[in-house]
Structures are given as C-alpha cells and as structure tokens.
Design an enzyme around this catalytic site. Structure first.
Site, PDB file in Angstrom:
ATOM      1  N   HIS A  90       3.949   3.746  12.432  1.00  0.00           N
ATOM      2  CA  HIS A  90       2.902   4.716  12.789  1.00  0.00           C
ATOM      3  C   HIS A  90       3.369   5.789  13.769  1.00  0.00           C
ATOM      4  CE1 HIS A  90      -0.737   1.960  11.583  1.00  0.00           C
ATOM      5  NE2 HIS A  90       0.275   1.884  10.721  1.00  0.00           N
ATOM      6  N   HIS A 137       0.829  -1.211   0.000  1.00  0.00           N
ATOM      7  CA  HIS A 137       0.000   0.000   0.000  1.00  0.00           C
ATOM      8  C   HIS A 137       0.861   1.257   0.000  1.00  0.00           C
ATOM      9  CE1 HIS A 137       0.354   1.020   4.386  1.00  0.00           C
ATOM     10  NE2 HIS A 137       0.383  -0.286   4.572  1.00  0.00           N
ATOM     11  N   GLU A 197      -4.979   1.762   2.771  1.00  0.00           N
ATOM     12  CA  GLU A 197      -4.919   0.589   3.649  1.00  0.00           C
ATOM     13  C   GLU A 197      -4.966   1.005   5.105  1.00  0.00           C
ATOM     14  OE1 GLU A 197      -3.041  -2.603   6.129  1.00  0.00           O
ATOM     15  OE2 GLU A 197      -2.451  -0.503   5.861  1.00  0.00           O
ATOM     16  N   GLU A 198      -4.318   2.117   5.431  1.00  0.00           N
ATOM     17  CA  GLU A 198      -4.219   2.542   6.827  1.00  0.00           C
ATOM     18  C   GLU A 198      -5.557   2.995   7.415  1.00  0.00           C
ATOM     19  OE1 GLU A 198      -1.858   1.883   8.558  1.00  0.00           O
ATOM     20  OE2 GLU A 198       0.038   1.961   7.481  1.00  0.00           O
ATOM     21  N   ASP A 201      -0.281   4.460   0.984  1.00  0.00           N
ATOM     22  CA  ASP A 201      -0.599   5.496   1.981  1.00  0.00           C
ATOM     23  C   ASP A 201       0.164   5.277   3.279  1.00  0.00           C
ATOM     24  OD1 ASP A 201      -2.250   3.170   2.433  1.00  0.00           O
ATOM     25  OD2 ASP A 201      -3.392   4.348   3.880  1.00  0.00           O
ATOM     26  N   ASP A 218       6.160   1.708   6.374  1.00  0.00           N
ATOM     27  CA  ASP A 218       4.852   1.069   6.325  1.00  0.00           C
ATOM     28  C   ASP A 218       3.969   1.883   5.396  1.00  0.00           C
ATOM     29  OD1 ASP A 218       2.483  -0.267   6.815  1.00  0.00           O
ATOM     30  OD2 ASP A 218       2.226   0.505   8.835  1.00  0.00           O
ATOM     31  N   ASP A 256       3.875  -6.268   3.730  1.00  0.00           N
ATOM     32  CA  ASP A 256       3.419  -5.191   4.601  1.00  0.00           C
ATOM     33  C   ASP A 256       3.664  -5.520   6.073  1.00  0.00           C
ATOM     34  OD1 ASP A 256       2.165  -2.833   5.403  1.00  0.00           O
ATOM     35  OD2 ASP A 256       0.138  -3.679   5.283  1.00  0.00           O
TER      36      ASP A 256
END
Length: 412
Positions: free
Chosen positions: A382, A81, A176-177, A83, A142, A199
């Site tokens: 994150h 992903h 995705e997030e 994003d 990520d 991922d």
C-alpha cells in the site's frame, strides 16, 4: 511465458480501486487486467473461463484423478484480487529488479530510499532477488503477485498432465482493497468446496484469523461566528473533532501488534462550521470489537450532551465490514494443515499468524466457502516502499502446486 515476465506485465496495468462507490467494479480500469487474464487463462488451456459484467474472472482445471480418488478429494479453489489500494498511486508502475540483494539501502529515486534501517525485514532477503518500485507508485504485488503465482501454477499443471490433482478452481476478484471483493463472488459457479486466497506477505504465512472490522464515520456540526465576536459562542468543528479523537483510547496502528486491535483515523476534512472524520475499527476478539464500537458511539453521545444545547451536534455511523474467519474455519482446520505440510515439504517453515487486516477469504468463509490466506512474498504493501521477494515468489508457485498434491484424498 516466464512467471516474472508475466507478473511485470500485470503490474504495469493500472487497477486502482475507488472507495465508497455503489457499484462493482469501483473503477472500470480493473477490466483492463481482467480481460488480459481471461485471454491468458484461455491460452493456457483452462476450462470454463468467464469474465462477468462485474469484473470477476473464473476458470477451472478439471481433475485428472480416477473417479474413486476424485470422490475423496475436495474441489480446491485459489483466489487473488486484481485491484490495488487507493492509498498510493497505481498508474505508471515501473518495476525494477534488484539481483542478489546485498543488504544495503536501495535508492528508488532522487528523494526516496528503501532502507533496512527503517524496514529491517529487508535483511532477511539478503542474497535474494527483489522487485521494487521507482518511488513514485506502489508496486502492486498486493495482490498481483498472488495472481501471477496462481497463473504459474495453472500453467505448470496444464503442461504436466502426469501430475495428479483434483478439480482446481481459479478466481480473480475486483475491489478487495475497498472491501467489496467478495460481495457478489459466485460461489456456486466457482465450484470449489474449499479455497485459499493467495494474498499474504512474507513467505510461509498461513493465516486463518483476521480482524473483526467496522468503519466509523463522524459528522460534526459546529457553530461558526466571526472570530472577533466569538467569545462564548463559537464551537469550532475542527477543534471539536480533535476533542472527539482525544476521547478514544490510544490504541492506534503505530503502537499495536499481533492480536491487539485499534482505532485508525483514515482521513478528516472540514472547517469551522463542519467537519468529518473517517475511522476504521479493528479487533480479533469479538467482545473487544463490540466494546470498541460502543466506545466510538459513546464518545459522540458524550459530546452531544456537552455541546448540544450550545448548537453543536455529533452524528456517528458505525458499519460492520467483515468478521474473524476463525469462527468459520475452526471446523475445517485440515485446510490449514495441508498448507502447513506443503510449505514444509518445499523447505519453508510455516508461519501461522493472525492477519492484521482482512481478505476476500474472510467474507467468503462467512458465505460458506472456507478460505484461509497464504503468503505471496511481498512486503510494505500500500505504499511506495512496497517490494516483492522474487525468490519467495518463485517458491510460492511450488507451494501452490504442492498443495494440489497434498489435498488428494483429504475430503472429510
């Protein structure tokens, strides 16, 4: 282009997604990376490259096997992903490389330090090269590390025509997030029979189990009067919110691990007359998951019964997000075994572990595309302490290439 240089160029593009939007992509800036990937894939020689109006990027590397071999080899997908999580700022990312990490504290800026005293897994990276943030943003490994690894794999296969492989399908997703990455993924157009999301975290992870997931939203209407005359009349919505939380079991992310589920209060807002609380509810076990959702709803109903006659109300809305992909992968475990073999042949011990979260692969598995998850080499996602082990990043490229070899002839 060197894989790390390519990765850095991707990390510098702001692709932060936005929660609770009714359109995909949730942020238009995700197209900034999608257009770069569309261009890069075409320049590498990937076939059938397309960027959709909803910011999905697809491409294909056609099989170079004989017709007989190809008939025995599943079309294989790799997905990552684009994003980054909205939990930390993704703009003006300034990646920095620490060569030959010595196991000591890494000073990110004047006030922030990445320390093995707090993050002991750093000590496993002594002697490796690391990529870190400047302490003001997340890094974005990520999942741009996964994007970079897939791109490097594609570059290798297309520049080494002698390396045999079946059909390789490439997909890069938005959002995705915020839980929407697989919502309108074009599985028929993608063309893969099986796939992997790239991922995960530390090198060696092979994941085919994930949480069952739901969101829990609570709206509280209190009764507000002047505090000087509030005796037996005021029902402060903020205090009622605290009472609601006290009715939930004390299983929170900070004291759970492995297969243990949790309630996680993501945010709350309000004042005396009105408050809102947003939770996520997680458990690997389906029965325990259903029980947690019932506990959440029952807590709201208990407080409605306690305070309803006095003018307060509690509205609980629970919405399923995704489910444990193990239920869909248990009949396709050869995909997991191929990944484990690829890691072993590249000198890496496979780590079969449950995901304490979810991936696009969970939703895709339920949509008919069996899709376990693989590591990227990153950690502390994150947040500003995110880092990527570049030695693991480079090794993952070798592992992905190896998987394309190991998958030959594996069609059930």
């Amino acid at each position: 282009m060197d894989a790390v240089e390519r990765l850095i160029s991707y990390l510098k593009i702001d692709t932060e997604s936005i929660p609770d939007q009714d359109h995909i992509p949730s942020s238009e800036k995700q197209f900034d990376l999608a257009r770069v990937l569309e261009k890069d894939l075409k320049e590498l020689g990937v076939s059938d490259v397309r960027l959709t109006e909803h910011c999905y990027v697809y491409g294909k590397i056609p099989s170079n096997l004989s017709r007989e071999e190809n008939a025995k080899t599943p079309a294989l997908g790799f997905i990552a992903h684009m994003d980054t999580a909205p939990s930390a700022r993704g703009k003006n990312v300034k990646p920095r490389i620490i060569e030959n990490y010595d196991g000591k504290d890494i000073v990110l800026n004047e006030t922030e330090t990445l320390s093995p005293k707090i993050f002991p897994r750093l000590l496993d990276a002594v002697g490796d090269d690391l990529m870190v943030t400047d302490g003001t943003t997340l890094l974005g490994a990520d999942d741009k590390a996964g994007v970079g690894e897939i791109m490097a794999m594609a570059e290798y296969l297309l520049s080494h025509k002698e390396v045999p492989h079946g059909d390789i399908c490439i997909g890069f997703t938005p959002d995705e997030e915020v839980g929407c990455g697989a919502d309108i993924f074009d599985i028929p157009g993608f063309g893969a029979e099986i796939a992997y999301t790239v991922d995960g975290g530390i090198l060696g992870e092979v994941e085919y189990e994930n949480f069952n997931a739901a969101s829990g939203k609570l709206k509280i209407h209190g009764v507000n009067v002047h505090p000087g005359s509030a005796k037996d009349k005021m029902l402060n919505a903020l205090l009622l919110a605290m009472e609601f939380n006290s009715l939930l079991p004390p299983c929170i992310p900070a004291n759970t691990e492995g297969y243990e589920g949790f309630f996680h209060l993501c945010d709350m807002s309000g004042e005396e007359s009105h408050a809102e609380m947003n939770y996520i509810i997680r458990d690997h076990d389906k029965a325990k998951f259903e029980e947690k959702k019932k506990i959440f709803a029952d807590a709201a109903e208990k407080l409605n019964q306690k305070y309803g006659a006095k003018g307060a109300s509690f509205e609980a809305v629970i919405k399923d997000s995704y489910f444990n992909m193990k239920e869909k992968l248990k009949d396709h475990m050869y995909i997991v075994e191929v990944a484990k073999t690829a890691f072993e042949k590249e000198g890496v011990k496979p780590i079969v572990t449950p995901i304490r979260g979810g991936t696009d692969g969970a939703s895709l598995s339920y949509k008919g595309l069996p899709c376990p998850n693989l590591s990227t080499g990153g950690d502390n996602f994150h947040g500003i302490y995110e880092y990527l082990n570049l030695s693991s990043f480079r090794k993952m490229i070798d592992v992905l290439i190896r998987i394309t070899q190991e998958m030959i002839g594996k069609k059930p």
